[in-house]
Design an enzyme around this catalytic site. Structure first.
Site, short mmCIF file in Angstrom:
data_model
loop_
_atom_site.label_atom_id
_atom_site.label_comp_id
_atom_site.label_asym_id
_atom_site.label_seq_id
_atom_site.Cartn_x
_atom_site.Cartn_y
_atom_site.Cartn_z
N TYR A 188 -0.34 -9.76 4.25
CA TYR A 188 -0.79 -8.54 3.57
C TYR A 188 -1.04 -7.40 4.55
O TYR A 188 -0.52 -6.29 4.37
CB TYR A 188 -2.07 -8.84 2.78
CG TYR A 188 -2.64 -7.63 2.08
CD1 TYR A 188 -2.05 -7.13 0.92
CD2 TYR A 188 -3.77 -6.99 2.58
CE1 TYR A 188 -2.57 -6.02 0.28
CE2 TYR A 188 -4.30 -5.87 1.95
CZ TYR A 188 -3.70 -5.40 0.80
OH TYR A 188 -4.21 -4.29 0.18
N LYS A 192 1.21 -3.89 5.05
CA LYS A 192 0.60 -2.57 4.83
C LYS A 192 0.71 -1.70 6.08
O LYS A 192 0.86 -0.48 5.99
CB LYS A 192 -0.87 -2.73 4.40
CG LYS A 192 -1.04 -3.39 3.03
CD LYS A 192 -0.37 -2.59 1.93
CE LYS A 192 -0.69 -3.14 0.55
NZ LYS A 192 -0.09 -2.36 -0.54
#
Length: 299
Positions: A188, A192
């Site tokens: 994650y 990002k």
């Protein structure tokens, strides 16, 4: 590396008032009718931040095109906008952003419905359960990359030609997690972080034609954050209207100096503008950078 870079590197600590809800600088009444004639394309539009953002743009006068995987939830969002904002123009297309052909078809449907695209909110995302690299299930780890990187690439690839025509805006909904490391969230947070660099590439390739932001929406409780567990939920204290109306403000023009940079919904944008615009622009700050010891700097 300047102070402003250091503040950006941990995501939240720009020395301005930290906001968690609607404040004076993003009051909805400020933007009434401001986006009349504009068309916004929103992915991940069927729930959470995406749905709230679609509503905020419709309330501001924009025509809204909704893209997400499930027809039923897309219809719910459309029906809610139709009910609450009579006269708003809304269309949708069921879209899995991982599938290039579906994103291409959604963009074509948006052009067919509204004739152009002025603003893109690239909001689709995924997160794995908290697991170390050794514990992670490989397919699940890579699925996060598929959604967050391939999905955002697909949206960028098919919408950029239209944004160039309109001198429009592209907002990647990223995360403060892009700026620091929490063990167990390697997929994650690294994906990002990639979106920060994608924003910089869009700026490098289309400066003057497209404005682009890597946007942290604050800590909002969503289905994705709830699935991540209590370690993440304790940070989810922000109202969903905060990112929605901050994004409406970002496309008004006054924040164009932040194009290509990381921006947080938690920052009071009035204070950023009045106190930090000059050093941000001067130092080309709020971007991914490599810091080396001063002794190694070239003379």
């Amino acid at each position: 590396m300047s102070d402003i870079d250091i503040f950006a590197s941990n995501g939240q600590d720009l020395p301005v008032t930290e906001r968690h809800d609607i404040y004076a600088g993003i009051q909805p009444s400020k933007f009434h009718g401001s986006l009349a004639g504009k068309v916004v394309f929103v992915t991940g539009a069927s729930r959470g931040i995406g749905a709230a953002t679609a509503r905020a743009f419709a309330q501001s006068g924009a025509s809204v095109f909704l893209a997400a995987r499930k027809i039923a939830t897309l219809e719910d969002v459309k029906n809610g906008i139709d009910k609450d904002f009579p006269g708003a123009k809304v269309a949708y297309y069921p879209t899995d952003v991982v599938k290039a052909e579906e994103v291409k078809a959604a963009v074509e449907e948006c052009i067919k419905a509204f004739g152009k695209i002025d603003i893109v909110i690239s909001n689709s995302g995924a997160a794995e359960n908290i697991r170390t690299l050794a514990q992670a299930e490989p397919d699940n780890w890579w699925w996060t990359w598929e959604v967050n990187v391939r999905g955002n690439f697909n949206v960028t690839h098919y919408t950029l030609p239209h944004l160039v025509k309109t001198h429009g805006y592209l907002i990647y909904v990223t995360s403060v997690g892009a700026q620091y490391i929490m063990p167990g969230l390697s997929a994650y947070q690294s994906t990002k972080h990639v979106l920060n660099r994608l924003a910089e590439f869009v700026l490098a390739e289309h400066d003057g034609d497209v404005k682009v932001f890597s946007f942290h929406p604050g800590g909002v409780k969503t289905e994705m954050s709830e699935a991540a567990g209590p370690e993440i939920l304790k940070y989810c204290i922000d109202d969903v209207q905060l990112p929605a109306w901050t994004m409406v403000r970002l496309v008004q023009g006054e924040e164009d100096y932040l194009s290509g940079r990381f921006v947080s919904a938690n920052w009071d944008l009035d204070e950023v503008l009045s106190q930090w615009k000059e050093p941000i622009v001067r130092d080309d700050a709020l971007k991914n950078k490599l810091t080396v010891p001063k002794e190694l700097h070239r003379k």
